[in-house]
Design a protein around this motif. Structure first.
Motif, PDB file in Angstrom:
ATOM      1  N   UNK A 257      27.012 -10.547  -4.202  1.00 10.32           N
ATOM      2  CA  UNK A 257      25.582 -10.407  -4.489  1.00 10.32           C
ATOM      3  C   UNK A 257      24.751 -10.677  -3.230  1.00 10.32           C
ATOM      4  N   UNK A 258      25.140 -11.694  -2.477  1.00 11.31           N
ATOM      5  CA  UNK A 258      24.413 -12.023  -1.242  1.00 11.31           C
ATOM      6  C   UNK A 258      24.647 -10.994  -0.142  1.00 11.31           C
ATOM      7  N   UNK A 259      25.698 -10.188  -0.302  1.00  7.97           N
ATOM      8  CA  UNK A 259      25.944  -9.092   0.636  1.00  7.97           C
ATOM      9  C   UNK A 259      25.122  -7.857   0.280  1.00  7.97           C
ATOM     10  N   UNK A 260      24.455  -7.918  -0.878  1.00 10.58           N
ATOM     11  CA  UNK A 260      23.572  -6.825  -1.275  1.00 10.58           C
ATOM     12  C   UNK A 260      24.009  -6.030  -2.479  1.00 10.58           C
ATOM     13  N   UNK A 261      25.164  -6.358  -3.045  1.00 10.12           N
ATOM     14  CA  UNK A 261      25.656  -5.617  -4.208  1.00 10.12           C
ATOM     15  C   UNK A 261      24.844  -5.987  -5.461  1.00 10.12           C
ATOM     16  N   UNK A 262      24.697  -5.017  -6.366  1.00  9.64           N
ATOM     17  CA  UNK A 262      23.997  -5.255  -7.618  1.00  9.64           C
ATOM     18  C   UNK A 262      24.932  -5.757  -8.707  1.00  9.64           C
TER      19      UNK A 262
ATOM     20  N   UNK B 124      19.104 -16.640  -5.253  1.00 10.44           N
ATOM     21  CA  UNK B 124      17.855 -16.698  -6.017  1.00 10.44           C
ATOM     22  C   UNK B 124      16.754 -15.926  -5.308  1.00 10.44           C
ATOM     23  N   UNK B 125      16.748 -15.988  -3.987  1.00 15.69           N
ATOM     24  CA  UNK B 125      15.746 -15.239  -3.217  1.00 15.69           C
ATOM     25  C   UNK B 125      15.906 -13.736  -3.460  1.00 15.69           C
ATOM     26  N   UNK B 126      17.147 -13.278  -3.427  1.00 16.64           N
ATOM     27  CA  UNK B 126      17.424 -11.859  -3.679  1.00 16.64           C
ATOM     28  C   UNK B 126      17.080 -11.502  -5.117  1.00 16.64           C
ATOM     29  N   UNK B 127      17.474 -12.367  -6.043  1.00 14.03           N
ATOM     30  CA  UNK B 127      17.231 -12.110  -7.474  1.00 14.03           C
ATOM     31  C   UNK B 127      15.737 -12.037  -7.776  1.00 14.03           C
TER      32      UNK B 127
ATOM     33  N   UNK C 156      13.366 -11.302  -5.709  1.00 19.66           N
ATOM     34  CA  UNK C 156      12.827 -10.104  -5.081  1.00 19.66           C
ATOM     35  C   UNK C 156      13.075  -8.879  -5.953  1.00 19.66           C
ATOM     36  N   UNK C 157      14.254  -8.828  -6.529  1.00 18.58           N
ATOM     37  CA  UNK C 157      14.614  -7.669  -7.360  1.00 18.58           C
ATOM     38  C   UNK C 157      13.889  -7.684  -8.701  1.00 18.58           C
ATOM     39  N   UNK C 158      13.683  -8.873  -9.254  1.00 21.08           N
ATOM     40  CA  UNK C 158      13.116  -8.970 -10.601  1.00 21.08           C
ATOM     41  C   UNK C 158      11.604  -9.055 -10.628  1.00 21.08           C
ATOM     42  N   UNK C 159      11.005  -9.618  -9.578  1.00 21.79           N
ATOM     43  CA  UNK C 159       9.572  -9.922  -9.635  1.00 21.79           C
ATOM     44  C   UNK C 159       8.752  -9.204  -8.584  1.00 21.79           C
ATOM     45  N   UNK C 160       9.297  -8.150  -8.005  1.00 20.37           N
ATOM     46  CA  UNK C 160       8.550  -7.412  -7.002  1.00 20.37           C
ATOM     47  C   UNK C 160       7.491  -6.570  -7.691  1.00 20.37           C
ATOM     48  N   UNK C 161       6.213  -6.951  -7.518  1.00 26.81           N
ATOM     49  CA  UNK C 161       5.130  -6.275  -8.224  1.00 26.81           C
ATOM     50  C   UNK C 161       4.491  -5.206  -7.339  1.00 26.81           C
ATOM     51  N   UNK C 162       4.178  -4.091  -7.948  1.00 29.97           N
ATOM     52  CA  UNK C 162       3.531  -3.011  -7.218  1.00 29.97           C
ATOM     53  C   UNK C 162       2.348  -2.513  -8.032  1.00 29.97           C
ATOM     54  N   UNK C 163       1.139  -2.816  -7.552  1.00 30.96           N
ATOM     55  CA  UNK C 163      -0.097  -2.405  -8.216  1.00 30.96           C
ATOM     56  C   UNK C 163      -0.130  -2.816  -9.672  1.00 30.96           C
ATOM     57  N   UNK C 164       0.233  -4.074  -9.921  1.00 30.65           N
ATOM     58  CA  UNK C 164       0.132  -4.615 -11.279  1.00 30.65           C
ATOM     59  C   UNK C 164       1.280  -4.253 -12.183  1.00 30.65           C
ATOM     60  N   UNK C 165       2.208  -3.430 -11.707  1.00 37.78           N
ATOM     61  CA  UNK C 165       3.343  -3.035 -12.538  1.00 37.78           C
ATOM     62  C   UNK C 165       4.629  -3.547 -11.908  1.00 37.78           C
ATOM     63  N   UNK C 166       5.602  -3.802 -12.733  1.00 35.10           N
ATOM     64  CA  UNK C 166       6.882  -4.312 -12.233  1.00 35.10           C
ATOM     65  C   UNK C 166       7.627  -3.205 -11.502  1.00 35.10           C
TER      66      UNK C 166
END
Length: 556
Positions: A211-216, A300-303, A305-315
């Motif tokens: 996961x820390x290497x970037x895998x989903x 957790x930092x990666x997680x 970023x993936x889960x809570x990255x907001x763009x113009x009010x939308x997930x």
């Protein structure tokens, strides 16, 4: 007036299904014990023997069937399979009378007790509660039963409150009460401690490393399935939710969070995730960790970023199903670039990456973007990496050395230690001030003035500590990135084909499209942003042409 002759009712009951007269009342005892412990099961056996004897002694009764539930609470009907079977048989006309020890055995929920006694009454079946001496066919039976059932419910709620209080006291002491199972750990019932299961722990470490290497989560799950690794329950299927659950479980870094869920009320037994409605208790270094705190925090930092990255009010979706998933950004509208398959299902199938806004909502929303073949992006990375390692080696080495030198002289750790000491001193002063006020050694006015002053100092130190901790974590992350980058850079071996592991380790993101040196919009412009800072821009032109600009012009 004509003579009216009364036909007296028969004492015996009738089987309404067959219309035949029954010589005896068919009795169905119902027994329930709250737990399935040995003592309670002895109680159950005693109840069964008691009712068998009681029915034999009554010449007008005959035993239909004994129904029971063991280890089930009386507050909820849903899990009481024996009770449900009894109700189904009652509706089928299998018996005439239910006999049970008390109202609390039948149920501790007022609503359920009244509902089911009325249902049985509808099918001409009485319920006899021995302890309270209530027969639901009697006139006063339901009134008395309502009062007594309410008391039983209150008793159940009181017991639940006491149990809840006891659990909170255990959590305050940092005690782990029971264990639901956690991959990588076994629970020692005698010492009530978590012990590492080394075979399972290897799987946990693999999940965090990948996961820390970037895998989903989906990619990792498929890899585990191929390797035939098993979950805690022995399954070789690894759904995304299982992987995500492991990644966010604080137990793997040796800490323990108690009070993650709470019971809404003792009647429905409904449990919800604790979003702050109830107290939680966090214990650091509770047990031996499987992964380091640094590894866990990076995940957790990666997680986040993936889960809570907001763009113009939308997930903003952040999937890592493929190597380039959530790694490519549109250079014109800054939205995510997604994967699409052209001519799917045919021999001419091609995989392209295209701006999501353009492909999903229409070309007019991002008119300058174009789809780029996946193979071309892979080829571009290989050329950039090989050029970086050979033609621009001196520049890259100088850049890495500068960062390493800056990080080596950083005083963040010392500053953080100093701030924590100051904060500890202020907290001790506040505690001492409170003790003095309680003892009457200081008047209220001086106490309040001094308390406000110390509290402001405490808030300032907490703010500075948090800011410095964030900076220190960023420096730690940069050191990890440099280490990974240098590993491939020092290897000095050119890539013959695209390597997903190398790409994941050194590339932060790719920007697709942008403005070229002449100020013109170029949809085939591709900028690789490396994790340690420098960028390399590629003018792709046609899909079969990949021209790389000199890297020295693109280092920042």
């Amino acid at each position: 007036m004509k003579e009216v002759k009364a036909i007296k009712p028969k004492k015996n009951k009738f089987d309404r299904a067959s219309g035949t007269e029954l010589s005896k009342i068919r009795v169905a005892p119902y027994c329930r014990v709250s737990t399935d412990s040995a003592e309670q099961m002895v109680s159950y056996d005693s109840q069964v023997a008691y009712y068998e004897q009681k029915i034999k002694e009554n010449p007008n009764w005959e035993l239909a069937k004994i129904y029971y539930d063991a280890g089930i609470s009386g507050t909820n009907i849903d899990k009481r399979l024996g009770f449900q079977e009894m109700i189904r048989d009652a509706m089928a006309g299998e018996f005439d009378l239910v006999i049970t020890k008390s109202i609390s055995r039948f149920g501790r929920n007022t609503k359920d007790v009244l509902e089911y006694t009325r249902l049985l009454k509808k099918y001409n079946i009485a319920v006899l509660f021995e302890k309270e001496n209530i027969n639901t066919f009697s006139m006063q039976g339901e009134i008395v039963m309502t009062v007594l059932t309410s008391i039983a419910q209150l008793e159940s709620e009181s017991i639940s409150a006491n149990v809840k209080m006891g659990l909170k006291m255990k959590m305050k002491r940092g005690e782990l009460d029971g264990f639901q199972g956690c991959l990588g750990y076994d629970y020692d019932k005698e010492t009530k401690e978590l012990v590492i299961n080394e075979e399972e722990a290897e799987v946990v470490r693999y999940i965090f490393d990948r996961y820390n290497q970037g895998m989903g989560a989906r990619v990792i799950g498929n890899e585990l399935k191929e390797k035939e690794y098993k979950t805690k329950r022995g399954s070789t299927n690894w759904p995304d939710s299982t992987i995500r659950g492991i990644l966010k479980n604080e137990k793997y870094m040796g800490d323990l969070l108690l009070g993650k869920t709470f019971t809404v009320d003792p009647i429905t037994k409904q449990r919800l995730d604790n979003m702050g409605e109830e107290e939680k208790y966090y214990i650091k270094d509770h047990h031996e960790p499987i992964v380091s705190k640094e590894t866990y925090e990076k995940a957790q930092t990666i997680r986040n970023k993936r889960n809570c990255n907001m763009e113009k009010g939308r997930l903003k979706r952040y999937s890592r199903q493929y190597t380039f998933s959530s790694k490519i950004e549109c250079g014109f509208c800054e939205t995510t670039v997604g994967r699409r398959a052209w001519n799917s299902g045919t021999k001419n199938k091609k995989v392209v990456w295209h701006c999501i806004k353009s492909s999903k909502h229409g070309k007019k929303y991002c008119p300058d973007s174009k789809g780029i073949h996946e193979a071309v992006i892979e080829e571009a990375f290989v050329k950039v990496f090989n050029e970086m390692c050979h033609h621009n080696r001196v520049i890259i080495e100088e850049f890495i050395s500068t960062i390493e030198s800056t990080l080596s002289v950083s005083t963040r750790k010392k500053e953080l230690t100093s701030l924590n000491k100051e904060l500890s001193k202020v907290e001790k002063k506040i505690k001492k001030l409170i003790d003095l006020h309680i003892d009457g050694a200081i008047d209220r006015e001086n106490y309040e003035n001094k308390f406000i002053e110390l509290n402001k100092e405490k808030e300032r130190l907490i703010k500075e500590t948090n800011e410095l901790s964030l900076t220190a974590n960023e420096e730690k992350e940069m050191k990890t990135r440099l280490k990974s980058f240098r590993m491939y850079f020092d290897d000095n071996k050119p890539l013959k084909k695209f390597d997903a592991d190398v790409f994941e380790s050194i590339v932060e993101k790719i920007i697709l499209g942008g403005i070229d040196d002449k100020g013109q919009k170029d949809p085939h412009l591709l900028t690789l942003v490396f994790k340690i800072g420098p960028k390399s821009t590629i003018s792709m032109g046609k899909d079969d042409e990949v021209n790389t600009r000199p890297m020295c012009k693109n280092l920042k």
